[in-house]
Design a protein around this motif. Sequence first.
Motif, PDB file in Angstrom:
ATOM      1  N   LEU A   1       1.036  -0.870   0.033  1.00  0.00           N
ATOM      2  CA  LEU A   1      -0.371  -0.131  -0.036  1.00  0.00           C
ATOM      3  C   LEU A   1       1.146   1.134   0.340  1.00  0.00           C
ATOM      4  O   LEU A   1       0.227   2.438  -0.195  1.00  0.00           O
ATOM      5  N   ALA A   2       1.744   0.541   0.635  1.00  0.00           N
ATOM      6  CA  ALA A   2       3.054   1.955   0.496  1.00  0.00           C
ATOM      7  C   ALA A   2       3.662   2.706  -0.910  1.00  0.00           C
ATOM      8  O   ALA A   2       3.343   3.582  -0.795  1.00  0.00           O
ATOM      9  N   LEU A   3       3.553   2.102  -1.420  1.00  0.00           N
ATOM     10  CA  LEU A   3       3.743   2.923  -3.263  1.00  0.00           C
ATOM     11  C   LEU A   3       2.291   2.803  -4.261  1.00  0.00           C
ATOM     12  O   LEU A   3       2.613   3.324  -5.369  1.00  0.00           O
TER      13      LEU A   3
ATOM     14  N   ARG B   1      -3.160   7.419   1.044  1.00  0.00           N
ATOM     15  CA  ARG B   1      -3.811   8.665   1.965  1.00  0.00           C
ATOM     16  C   ARG B   1      -4.690   8.738   2.099  1.00  0.00           C
ATOM     17  O   ARG B   1      -5.913   8.522   3.374  1.00  0.00           O
ATOM     18  N   GLN B   2      -5.744   8.249   0.539  1.00  0.00           N
ATOM     19  CA  GLN B   2      -6.496   8.788   0.456  1.00  0.00           C
ATOM     20  C   GLN B   2      -7.098   7.237   1.109  1.00  0.00           C
ATOM     21  O   GLN B   2      -8.974   7.655   1.800  1.00  0.00           O
ATOM     22  N   ILE B   3      -6.504   6.038   0.652  1.00  0.00           N
ATOM     23  CA  ILE B   3      -7.363   5.475   0.617  1.00  0.00           C
ATOM     24  C   ILE B   3      -7.557   3.836   2.230  1.00  0.00           C
ATOM     25  O   ILE B   3      -8.851   4.494   2.873  1.00  0.00           O
ATOM     26  N   ILE B   4      -6.687   5.078   2.877  1.00  0.00           N
ATOM     27  CA  ILE B   4      -6.006   5.225   4.172  1.00  0.00           C
ATOM     28  C   ILE B   4      -7.080   5.536   5.200  1.00  0.00           C
ATOM     29  O   ILE B   4      -7.772   4.986   5.773  1.00  0.00           O
ATOM     30  N   GLU B   5      -7.697   6.986   4.911  1.00  0.00           N
ATOM     31  CA  GLU B   5      -8.409   7.734   5.125  1.00  0.00           C
ATOM     32  C   GLU B   5     -10.064   6.903   5.691  1.00  0.00           C
ATOM     33  O   GLU B   5     -10.999   7.635   5.812  1.00  0.00           O
ATOM     34  N   ALA B   6     -10.045   6.278   4.104  1.00  0.00           N
ATOM     35  CA  ALA B   6     -11.606   6.405   3.500  1.00  0.00           C
ATOM     36  C   ALA B   6     -11.920   5.528   4.627  1.00  0.00           C
ATOM     37  O   ALA B   6     -13.025   5.136   4.876  1.00  0.00           O
ATOM     38  N   PHE B   7     -10.939   4.405   5.583  1.00  0.00           N
ATOM     39  CA  PHE B   7     -11.502   2.929   6.920  1.00  0.00           C
ATOM     40  C   PHE B   7     -11.689   4.020   7.893  1.00  0.00           C
ATOM     41  O   PHE B   7     -12.646   3.507   8.492  1.00  0.00           O
ATOM     42  N   PHE B   8     -11.743   5.597   8.028  1.00  0.00           N
ATOM     43  CA  PHE B   8     -12.029   5.919   9.134  1.00  0.00           C
ATOM     44  C   PHE B   8     -13.223   7.151   8.740  1.00  0.00           C
ATOM     45  O   PHE B   8     -13.359   8.052   9.710  1.00  0.00           O
TER      46      PHE B   8
END
Length: 215
Positions: A54-56, A61-68
């Motif tokens: 996922l780091a690549l 950042r958008q994907i991670i924030e989508a979970f929250f």
Amino acid sequence: MGASQSGRVPEFQDLADKTGFSIEQMKNLHNRFMYLTQDEDTLRREHLENMTDLALNPIRRQIIEAFFDTRNMGEKEKGCLQEIGFEEFVTVLAFFKPPKPHIAEEERKTIKKEKLRFLFNMHDTDNDGVITLDEYKRVVEELLSSTETIGAETAKAISDAAMLEVASETVGRMGPDEFYEGITFEQFMQILKDIEIETKMSVHFWNLETMHCGK
């Protein structure tokens, strides 16, 4: 361990009915959730940030924030959670689930609209109902770069042209006293109507370390 898994079947069934995952998929996702959280009951941002693949991802950042983002859990207003449980985790993952083959056209349209709303929310970070032309350009580039037959430079060129086209369409229709604020969700749906977002925005469920938006 077997008794614990057996006891979770009713809970998994409710979530399976809600998200469209099978019971077997739910079990695999729960195992992945526990792996990511290191056997904790809640998932935090740092757990996702530790995923190497996922780091690549260009929109990591958008994907991670989508979970929250509470909008992805049925809330109308944007809210940011600090941690989520397994139910919220699966609810968000369901947006990446590819549609079943041979579904009715009306259902396919509903799935496409839900995925487009999810994608729109990812870029509408301030929840003002619009995204900028630059953000739209980034969306198009992300979607096109996932197509194996299109190189990164070609995707960028097409997205540049798409941005200019949208600018001429939206700004060109404005009156002399109107101020351009951005692209609304309705315009976003119309612009991307020919892109099969329902199949492009998916995720490999058995190994979330291969998660991508657009593959």
